[in-house]
Design an enzyme around this catalytic site. Sequence first.
Site, mmCIF file in Angstrom:
data_model
loop_
_atom_site.group_PDB
_atom_site.id
_atom_site.type_symbol
_atom_site.label_atom_id
_atom_site.label_comp_id
_atom_site.label_asym_id
_atom_site.label_seq_id
_atom_site.Cartn_x
_atom_site.Cartn_y
_atom_site.Cartn_z
ATOM 1 C CD GLU A 1 -4.471 1.378 2.571
ATOM 2 O OE1 GLU A 1 -5.571 0.866 2.341
ATOM 3 O OE2 GLU A 1 -3.690 0.953 3.430
ATOM 4 C CG ASP B 1 -1.896 -1.171 1.190
ATOM 5 O OD1 ASP B 1 -2.212 -1.639 0.082
ATOM 6 O OD2 ASP B 1 -2.322 -1.616 2.264
#
Length: 475
Positions: A223, A220
């Site tokens: 985010e 990720d």
Amino acid sequence: MAPRFASVLAVALAGSHLAFAQNPDDTAEAHPKLTTYKCSKAGGCVAQDTSVVIDWNYHWFHTADWLSCTTASGAINTTLCPDEATCARNCFVQGDTNYTANGVTTSGDTLTMYQYTKNSDGAYQNASPRLYLLGSDGNYEMLQLNGKELTFTVDLSQLPCGENGALYLGEMDKTGGRSQYNQGGANYGGGYCDAQCPVQNWRNGTINTSGAGYCCNEMDILEANSKAISFTPHPCTDADCDRNGCGFNPYSQGYKSYYGPGGTVDTTKPFTVVTQFNTNDGTASGTLTSITRKYLQTGVVVASANTGGDTLTSEMCNTLDSGAAAFGGLATSGKALARGMVLTFAIWNDVTGYMNWLDTGSNGPCSTTEGDPSLIIQNNPTTHVVFSGIRWGDMGSTFSSGSGSGTTTVKVGTTLTTSKASTATASTKVTTTTKTSSTSSAVGPAQTHYGQCGGKGWTGLTACVSPYKCVVSND
Ligand SMILES: *[C@@H]1O[C@H](CO)[C@@H](O)[C@H](O)[C@H]1NC(C)=O
Ligand SMILES: *[C@@H]1O[C@H](CO)[C@@H](O)[C@H](O)[C@H]1NC(C)=O
Ligand SMILES: *[C@@H]1O[C@H](CO)[C@@H](O)[C@H](O)[C@H]1NC(C)=O
Ligand SMILES: *[C@@H]1O[C@H](CO)[C@@H](O)[C@H](O)[C@H]1NC(C)=O
């Protein structure tokens, strides 16, 4: 964390083409073009002929008679799809010809994604698109970032608490699980997996008959919303993944005014995010030992949150997250980055947890209830994220800390292109109604479009208008 689908969205039939699972028509899906750049120290940044494709689950699956292959609850109809071969014979995946209706628009190297779209009656409905970067060959673009860096500009100013504008990497199959039962593959957004090991109707492009989840390495990169930001490696073994991941969030490390509206990284304006995957020997085949994050705003690198710099090391990862070591920590993530991962974009919110893990308590300044999607759709129905100038390659080749205001300068070959992240007007209060899904009122297939054109006892038309071909599927 990654978005989940509550239901499959049905799309309007008008003006669209069909793709039979065994004979897909690749022209059917109208992928929005999104220019990205591959960079090297020697050659600068070179524009890539790339586009985005929306996830497989946003497509409509139906029989030749235009009956849905999904049930009212969003599951796959097991009468039509008892196994892969039968399902591929009975069910077609319809190409998406209008990404605007899914909350997605592109222009040059800029991608805008909306959480909600407006109906013709003025009400907003959930769109929450998830997209993958597609190469010109109909396969996913595989980013090999071990020992390299990835840079993009993002405008998160319109994302309130509870929203998540996400840009991440998943180790999906390059072809989107293209096989004899799924010839559409990546062209139709097939093959999603992530570190939460989601159990989906489809697994790697074919029907899920085992009920098994589909795990894969996930990185990720971003985010975030206007109030909180996190990046999180999620390494996996064959059996399972580090589902928590070692999230790196300046707020939770005590730097509470670093990121946000008016912060050191001022989220009222676009900013550029640089992520560097550092290996032990500086090569693309070395062991991943740390990840460095830099932010640029008005063209210059923003001071890091702490004197140690915004670097997540293997040791920090194992300390932040007790599960990381069992999955090999950053070294495992590095191997996936070296093999190649698919770039994924999403905008989503969270009806069960209100995204509290991202932006409340020790992770951010939001209250535990303001991320409720029913409040977001009322107060911020036009919430959206804008990504632009996505580029990756050698360390130090994707950004320079020069001057400029709100613009990112990207060297393309020998020419300079300037991309300005679009600014958006703030949303005003609009009364809305939620609409969970829409069922299309299917009209019968016309032979001119995708009708029956042969078979046992058939006395009707045996040819189709151009560009369609009559293809044998069964008697
Ligand atoms: C499954 O599909 C068959 C054939 O179209 C239909 O008769 C049946 O009602 C469907 N079942 C469900 C649960 O939707
Ligand atoms: C695409 O969808 C948008 C939003 O629903 C609509 O306004 C537009 O007319 C559609 N375009 C086409 C070509 O159908
Ligand atoms: C996904 O599908 C492709 C194409 O059939 C196959 O090569 C690949 O091994 C599959 N991956 C997994 C994890 O099942
Ligand atoms: C997919 O897996 C889930 C969980 O085991 C199961 O409930 C569902 O019926 C499966 N769907 C299909 C179509 O096999």
